[in-house]
Design a protein around this motif. Sequence first.
Motif, PDB file in Angstrom:
ATOM      1  N   UNK A 245       0.819  -1.257   0.159  1.00 44.59           N
ATOM      2  CA  UNK A 245       0.102  -0.046  -0.011  1.00 44.59           C
ATOM      3  C   UNK A 245       1.036   1.224   0.040  1.00 44.59           C
ATOM      4  N   UNK A 246       0.790   2.105  -1.046  1.00 38.00           N
ATOM      5  CA  UNK A 246       1.611   3.141  -1.098  1.00 38.00           C
ATOM      6  C   UNK A 246       0.756   4.561  -1.342  1.00 38.00           C
ATOM      7  N   UNK A 247       0.990   5.539  -0.812  1.00 40.32           N
ATOM      8  CA  UNK A 247       0.316   6.905  -0.969  1.00 40.32           C
ATOM      9  C   UNK A 247       1.012   7.814  -1.714  1.00 40.32           C
ATOM     10  N   UNK A 248       0.433   8.246  -2.548  1.00 38.47           N
ATOM     11  CA  UNK A 248       1.118   9.315  -3.703  1.00 38.47           C
ATOM     12  C   UNK A 248       0.303  10.365  -3.551  1.00 38.47           C
ATOM     13  N   UNK A 249       1.085  11.606  -3.852  1.00 42.13           N
ATOM     14  CA  UNK A 249       0.489  13.147  -4.314  1.00 42.13           C
ATOM     15  C   UNK A 249       0.471  13.108  -5.637  1.00 42.13           C
ATOM     16  N   UNK A 250      -0.456  13.399  -6.301  1.00 42.37           N
ATOM     17  CA  UNK A 250      -0.587  13.326  -7.782  1.00 42.37           C
ATOM     18  C   UNK A 250      -1.299  14.607  -8.354  1.00 42.37           C
ATOM     19  N   UNK A 271       0.797  13.654 -21.815  1.00 44.36           N
ATOM     20  CA  UNK A 271       1.401  14.187 -20.541  1.00 44.36           C
ATOM     21  C   UNK A 271       0.390  13.187 -19.556  1.00 44.36           C
ATOM     22  N   UNK A 272       0.998  12.303 -18.650  1.00 48.63           N
ATOM     23  CA  UNK A 272       0.285  11.822 -17.549  1.00 48.63           C
ATOM     24  C   UNK A 272       0.438  12.476 -16.427  1.00 48.63           C
ATOM     25  N   UNK A 273      -0.613  12.099 -15.421  1.00 56.53           N
ATOM     26  CA  UNK A 273      -0.673  12.669 -14.115  1.00 56.53           C
ATOM     27  C   UNK A 273       0.711  12.474 -13.534  1.00 56.53           C
ATOM     28  N   UNK A 274       1.230  13.625 -12.852  1.00 57.14           N
ATOM     29  CA  UNK A 274       2.582  13.346 -12.435  1.00 57.14           C
ATOM     30  C   UNK A 274       2.371  13.055 -10.804  1.00 57.14           C
ATOM     31  N   UNK A 275       3.082  12.055 -10.171  1.00 53.97           N
ATOM     32  CA  UNK A 275       3.128  11.616  -8.982  1.00 53.97           C
ATOM     33  C   UNK A 275       4.410  11.708  -8.088  1.00 53.97           C
ATOM     34  N   UNK A 276       4.154  11.896  -6.813  1.00 53.91           N
ATOM     35  CA  UNK A 276       5.210  11.944  -5.906  1.00 53.91           C
ATOM     36  C   UNK A 276       4.878  10.995  -4.634  1.00 53.91           C
ATOM     37  N   UNK A 277       5.798  10.007  -4.419  1.00 51.89           N
ATOM     38  CA  UNK A 277       5.559   9.318  -3.170  1.00 51.89           C
ATOM     39  C   UNK A 277       5.632   9.838  -1.904  1.00 51.89           C
ATOM     40  N   UNK A 278       4.420   9.731  -1.260  1.00 57.67           N
ATOM     41  CA  UNK A 278       4.522  10.356   0.139  1.00 57.67           C
ATOM     42  C   UNK A 278       5.012   9.432   1.247  1.00 57.67           C
TER      43      UNK A 278
END
Length: 343
Positions: A245-250, A271-278
């Motif tokens: 289970x991972x939580x991302x900010x997109x 261009x895909x939605x960008x995401x950053x691992x929280x």
Amino acid sequence: MRLRTVLASTAAALTAATCLTAAGPATASAHRGGSCSPSVTLDGFSDALDKTEFHGTFVGNVSALAVDRDGSLAALSDRSSLFGLDARTLAPRSVTALADEHGAELDSEGLAVDRDGTRLVTSETEPSVRRYSRDGRVLERLPVPSALLVAPAGRATANLTFEGLTLLPGGHTLLAAMESAISGDSPDIVRFQTWRRAPGAPFTPAAQYGYRTDAGLGVPEVQATGDGRLLVLERGFTAGVGNTVRLYLADPRRATDTGGTENLTGQRGVRLITKTLLADLADCPSLGATAKQPQPNPLLDNIEAMAVTGRDHGTLRTLLASDDNQNPAQTTRFYRLRIRLPH
């Protein structure tokens, strides 16, 4: 299955419910919270509703959470039940049965409470998005782009369709997240569909975006952060190992509208939605949690529900819940997180 507690509208049940705290029951609240990552802190967890009943309805199979207009919580079961929960103790206060226009049960997965208190609910069978009154009457069914329908009507796979649902700031845009890719798209790219409405008008299909998941994971939930970005849960399961289970900010604000793109394969110009691992939730402190089956962290289970319950100066108070699938080897568990959003 052994029933730990039967919560009902009796004095005994309400007395038992007072043992819950915002951080969870005694077994969890005896431990201090801790950091999962620089951005995410776990304040506590609660197993108090695991394998319980309320007014004869099994409390579990939790697939979505939302904050109701009065500040209480709405918890959606994928077995066509919508529970009202106390926001502090999590004790059930009400249950409403949901069905489609013909009285058939739903595979209900996504939930959003609209500004007028009506409930927007996805079912991943067709898939569909319906509006319900507070007492469970179907008021409206939103149109769904044909490519997102389950085959043979469309290109989606049954039970891998609309899992997440959220209203964006202002309430004019509704967003649903597919759990998995549709036929013809890369297996790691899922589509996020939006609907827009003008004041006084119904929702109509609008922009669609592509989102790339980590290998082997799907999207069970998505929630608006309030600033145009999204919290996205990614989840997977490996037998003998357990859940990931991972939580991302997109951020979808610069993504390409893919509604007219037949196949999403990571091609140039899209261009895909960008995401950053929280946070990877396996890195959270276990806080004394136990698991009924192998897990990389005993805290983990089949997490697929999420709601933002408050905002404090760039920090989101967030509640997660796991779907126990009414399975004795799984747990209905609620998790309270604080998420600090990077700029």
